[in-house]
Design a protein around this motif. Structure first.
Motif, PDB file in Angstrom:
ATOM      1  N   MET A   1      14.419  -4.282   8.745  1.00  0.00           N
ATOM      2  CA  MET A   1      14.938  -4.029   7.430  1.00  0.00           C
ATOM      3  C   MET A   1      13.678  -4.039   6.426  1.00  0.00           C
ATOM      4  SD  MET A   1      17.932  -3.631   8.348  1.00  0.00           S
ATOM      5  CE  MET A   1      18.647  -3.569   6.622  1.00  0.00           C
ATOM      6  N   THR A   2      12.735  -4.293   6.962  1.00  0.00           N
ATOM      7  CA  THR A   2      11.520  -4.460   5.931  1.00  0.00           C
ATOM      8  C   THR A   2      11.414  -3.265   5.028  1.00  0.00           C
ATOM      9  OG1 THR A   2      10.173  -6.080   7.216  1.00  0.00           O
ATOM     10  CG2 THR A   2       9.124  -4.530   5.970  1.00  0.00           C
ATOM     11  N   ASN A   3      11.058  -3.468   3.649  1.00  0.00           N
ATOM     12  CA  ASN A   3      10.802  -2.323   3.048  1.00  0.00           C
ATOM     13  C   ASN A   3       9.351  -2.380   2.480  1.00  0.00           C
ATOM     14  OD1 ASN A   3      12.838  -0.288   1.569  1.00  0.00           O
ATOM     15  ND2 ASN A   3      11.965  -0.935  -0.255  1.00  0.00           N
ATOM     16  N   CYS A   4       8.786  -1.418   2.658  1.00  0.00           N
ATOM     17  CA  CYS A   4       7.280  -1.404   1.987  1.00  0.00           C
ATOM     18  C   CYS A   4       7.201  -1.242   0.605  1.00  0.00           C
ATOM     19  CB  CYS A   4       6.758   0.135   2.603  1.00  0.00           C
ATOM     20  SG  CYS A   4       6.647   0.098   4.455  1.00  0.00           S
ATOM     21  N   ALA A   5       6.030  -1.615   0.114  1.00  0.00           N
ATOM     22  CA  ALA A   5       5.845  -1.816  -1.236  1.00  0.00           C
ATOM     23  C   ALA A   5       6.081  -0.197  -2.068  1.00  0.00           C
ATOM     24  CB  ALA A   5       4.368  -2.058  -1.407  1.00  0.00           C
ATOM     25  N   GLU A   6       5.779   0.779  -1.533  1.00  0.00           N
ATOM     26  CA  GLU A   6       5.765   2.068  -2.159  1.00  0.00           C
ATOM     27  C   GLU A   6       6.999   2.310  -2.093  1.00  0.00           C
ATOM     28  OE1 GLU A   6       3.838   0.968   0.451  1.00  0.00           O
ATOM     29  OE2 GLU A   6       2.450   2.521   1.163  1.00  0.00           O
ATOM     30  N   ARG A   7       8.014   2.247  -1.159  1.00  0.00           N
ATOM     31  CA  ARG A   7       9.497   2.462  -1.387  1.00  0.00           C
ATOM     32  C   ARG A   7      10.163   1.704  -2.304  1.00  0.00           C
ATOM     33  NH1 ARG A   7      11.653   2.044   4.078  1.00  0.00           N
ATOM     34  NH2 ARG A   7       9.708   1.198   4.601  1.00  0.00           N
TER      35      ARG A   7
ATOM     36  N   ALA B   1      -8.244  -1.074   5.387  1.00  0.00           N
ATOM     37  CA  ALA B   1      -7.405   0.471   5.367  1.00  0.00           C
ATOM     38  C   ALA B   1      -6.134   0.340   5.452  1.00  0.00           C
ATOM     39  CB  ALA B   1      -8.107   1.258   6.366  1.00  0.00           C
ATOM     40  N   CYS B   2      -5.335   0.996   4.582  1.00  0.00           N
ATOM     41  CA  CYS B   2      -3.819   1.100   4.491  1.00  0.00           C
ATOM     42  C   CYS B   2      -3.235   2.356   3.552  1.00  0.00           C
ATOM     43  CB  CYS B   2      -3.331  -0.186   3.876  1.00  0.00           C
ATOM     44  SG  CYS B   2      -1.828  -0.458   3.807  1.00  0.00           S
ATOM     45  N   SER B   3      -2.860   3.240   4.483  1.00  0.00           N
ATOM     46  CA  SER B   3      -2.010   4.376   3.963  1.00  0.00           C
ATOM     47  C   SER B   3      -0.647   4.280   3.760  1.00  0.00           C
ATOM     48  CB  SER B   3      -2.789   5.726   4.317  1.00  0.00           C
ATOM     49  OG  SER B   3      -2.301   5.743   5.763  1.00  0.00           O
ATOM     50  N   PRO B   4       0.185   4.824   3.120  1.00  0.00           N
ATOM     51  CA  PRO B   4       1.452   4.583   3.324  1.00  0.00           C
ATOM     52  C   PRO B   4       2.087   5.016   4.731  1.00  0.00           C
ATOM     53  CG  PRO B   4       0.924   5.965   1.140  1.00  0.00           C
ATOM     54  CD  PRO B   4      -0.182   6.030   2.174  1.00  0.00           C
ATOM     55  N   CYS B   5       3.187   4.459   5.061  1.00  0.00           N
ATOM     56  CA  CYS B   5       3.504   4.848   6.588  1.00  0.00           C
ATOM     57  C   CYS B   5       4.394   6.116   6.520  1.00  0.00           C
ATOM     58  CB  CYS B   5       4.606   3.648   7.060  1.00  0.00           C
ATOM     59  SG  CYS B   5       6.294   3.593   6.098  1.00  0.00           S
TER      60      CYS B   5
ATOM     61  N   LYS C   1       2.410 -11.745   7.202  1.00  0.00           N
ATOM     62  CA  LYS C   1       1.524 -12.268   6.093  1.00  0.00           C
ATOM     63  C   LYS C   1       0.425 -11.068   5.588  1.00  0.00           C
ATOM     64  CE  LYS C   1       1.952 -16.859   7.731  1.00  0.00           C
ATOM     65  NZ  LYS C   1       3.282 -16.616   8.318  1.00  0.00           N
ATOM     66  N   PHE C   2       0.968  -9.909   5.460  1.00  0.00           N
ATOM     67  CA  PHE C   2       0.006  -8.909   4.833  1.00  0.00           C
ATOM     68  C   PHE C   2       0.810  -8.140   3.895  1.00  0.00           C
ATOM     69  CE2 PHE C   2      -0.991  -4.104   5.162  1.00  0.00           C
ATOM     70  CZ  PHE C   2      -2.477  -4.302   5.130  1.00  0.00           C
ATOM     71  N   ARG C   3       0.317  -8.601   2.597  1.00  0.00           N
ATOM     72  CA  ARG C   3       0.799  -8.554   1.293  1.00  0.00           C
ATOM     73  C   ARG C   3       0.356  -7.076   0.779  1.00  0.00           C
ATOM     74  NH1 ARG C   3       2.661 -13.898  -0.113  1.00  0.00           N
ATOM     75  NH2 ARG C   3       2.697 -13.446  -2.316  1.00  0.00           N
ATOM     76  N   VAL C   4       1.408  -6.170   0.459  1.00  0.00           N
ATOM     77  CA  VAL C   4       0.931  -5.003  -0.126  1.00  0.00           C
ATOM     78  C   VAL C   4       1.571  -4.865  -1.673  1.00  0.00           C
ATOM     79  CG1 VAL C   4       1.032  -2.435   0.427  1.00  0.00           C
ATOM     80  CG2 VAL C   4       1.155  -4.254   2.326  1.00  0.00           C
ATOM     81  N   GLY C   5       1.106  -4.120  -2.296  1.00  0.00           N
ATOM     82  CA  GLY C   5       1.401  -3.830  -3.691  1.00  0.00           C
ATOM     83  C   GLY C   5       1.267  -2.177  -3.951  1.00  0.00           C
TER      84      GLY C   5
ATOM     85  N   CYS D   1       6.496  -4.226  -4.201  1.00  0.00           N
ATOM     86  CA  CYS D   1       5.874  -4.860  -3.107  1.00  0.00           C
ATOM     87  C   CYS D   1       6.505  -4.877  -1.771  1.00  0.00           C
ATOM     88  CB  CYS D   1       5.670  -6.458  -3.604  1.00  0.00           C
ATOM     89  SG  CYS D   1       7.257  -7.227  -3.857  1.00  0.00           S
ATOM     90  N   ASN D   2       5.933  -5.293  -0.947  1.00  0.00           N
ATOM     91  CA  ASN D   2       6.767  -5.211   0.448  1.00  0.00           C
ATOM     92  C   ASN D   2       7.731  -6.371   0.454  1.00  0.00           C
ATOM     93  OD1 ASN D   2       4.118  -6.787   0.739  1.00  0.00           O
ATOM     94  ND2 ASN D   2       4.394  -6.496   3.047  1.00  0.00           N
ATOM     95  N   VAL D   3       9.011  -6.189   1.177  1.00  0.00           N
ATOM     96  CA  VAL D   3      10.047  -7.070   1.226  1.00  0.00           C
ATOM     97  C   VAL D   3      10.253  -7.070   2.728  1.00  0.00           C
ATOM     98  CG1 VAL D   3      12.048  -7.977   0.315  1.00  0.00           C
ATOM     99  CG2 VAL D   3      10.568  -6.751  -1.260  1.00  0.00           C
ATOM    100  N   GLU D   4       9.870  -8.156   3.338  1.00  0.00           N
ATOM    101  CA  GLU D   4      10.109  -8.449   4.777  1.00  0.00           C
ATOM    102  C   GLU D   4      11.313  -8.963   4.989  1.00  0.00           C
ATOM    103  OE1 GLU D   4       6.549  -9.977   6.521  1.00  0.00           O
ATOM    104  OE2 GLU D   4       5.606  -8.111   6.389  1.00  0.00           O
ATOM    105  N   ASN D   5      11.852  -9.013   6.308  1.00  0.00           N
ATOM    106  CA  ASN D   5      13.201  -9.543   6.589  1.00  0.00           C
ATOM    107  C   ASN D   5      13.082 -10.008   8.227  1.00  0.00           C
ATOM    108  OD1 ASN D   5      16.292  -9.349   7.804  1.00  0.00           O
ATOM    109  ND2 ASN D   5      16.337  -9.498   5.430  1.00  0.00           N
TER     110      ASN D   5
HETATM  111  N1  THU Z   1       3.378  -1.981   4.402  1.00  0.00           N
HETATM  112  C1  THU Z   1       3.827  -1.649   3.347  1.00  0.00           C
HETATM  113  O1  THU Z   1       4.201  -2.164   2.287  1.00  0.00           O
HETATM  114  N2  THU Z   1       2.833  -0.470   2.742  1.00  0.00           N
HETATM  115  C2  THU Z   1       2.146   0.208   3.506  1.00  0.00           C
HETATM  116  O2  THU Z   1       1.440   1.258   3.312  1.00  0.00           O
HETATM  117  C3  THU Z   1       1.701  -0.267   4.913  1.00  0.00           C
HETATM  118  C4  THU Z   1       2.573  -1.478   5.458  1.00  0.00           C
HETATM  119  C5  THU Z   1       3.855  -3.426   4.928  1.00  0.00           C
HETATM  120  C6  THU Z   1       4.942  -3.431   5.753  1.00  0.00           C
HETATM  121  C7  THU Z   1       5.046  -4.681   6.110  1.00  0.00           C
HETATM  122  O3  THU Z   1       5.681  -5.607   5.235  1.00  0.00           O
HETATM  123  C8  THU Z   1       3.533  -5.037   6.308  1.00  0.00           C
HETATM  124  O4  THU Z   1       3.028  -4.246   5.319  1.00  0.00           O
HETATM  125  C9  THU Z   1       3.057  -4.958   7.821  1.00  0.00           C
HETATM  126  O5  THU Z   1       3.123  -3.611   8.382  1.00  0.00           O
END
Ligand code: THU
Length: 115
Positions: free
Chosen positions: A37-43, A71-75, A10-14, A28-32
């Motif tokens: 298998m989740t893909n982060c918004a940045e990727r 706070a949220c920096s790229p993983c 439930k954490f939406r990222v763009g 955007c993040n695409v979870e599974n």
């Molecule tokens: N997530 C991102 O999309 N980018 C970030 O920089 C941090 C985390 C997503 C991955 C997952 O869908 C959710 O945030 C919680 O970790």
């Protein structure tokens, strides 16, 4: 961010990336259900740019935001992917004390490259 598929966290990222060509791509993040298998918004943004333009893209800047304003920096995985296409990229994100920017090599020292 509005298009995120985030039913598990439930954490939406763009994310938006700016290329040296001036073009902008969004992701955007695409979870599974298989969480790994989740893909982060940045990727998502970076892979979208490669899919549209091919592998010669050069990333100048990356921005990331989330719907909670926390706070949220790229993983780590995303830092390595940013480095692949943007070894001189600036990354904009929400830090612990507000908006922050950092060079990708500050976030990922000794990034890996195959020459
Ligand atoms: N997530 C991102 O999309 N980018 C970030 O920089 C941090 C985390 C997503 C991955 C997952 O869908 C959710 O945030 C919680 O970790």
């Amino acid at each position: 961010m509005r298009n995120a598929h985030a039913p598990y966290s439930k954490f939406r990222v763009g994310s938006a990336i700016l290329l040296t060509s001036g073009e902008i791509f969004k992701g955007c993040n695409v979870e599974n259900a298989s969480y790994g298998m989740t893909n982060c918004a940045e990727r998502t943004a970076i892979f979208s740019a490669v899919a549209q333009l091919g592998p010669k893209i050069e990333i100048r800047a990356v921005a990331v935001m989330n719907d909670r304003g926390v706070a949220c920096s790229p993983c780590g995985a995303c830092r390595q992917v940013i480095y692949e296409f943007g070894p001189d990229a600036t990354v904009f994100f929400e830090g612990a004390n507000g908006p922050k920017q950092a060079h990708i090599t500050e976030l990922l020292p000794e990034g890996f490259r195959l020459q």
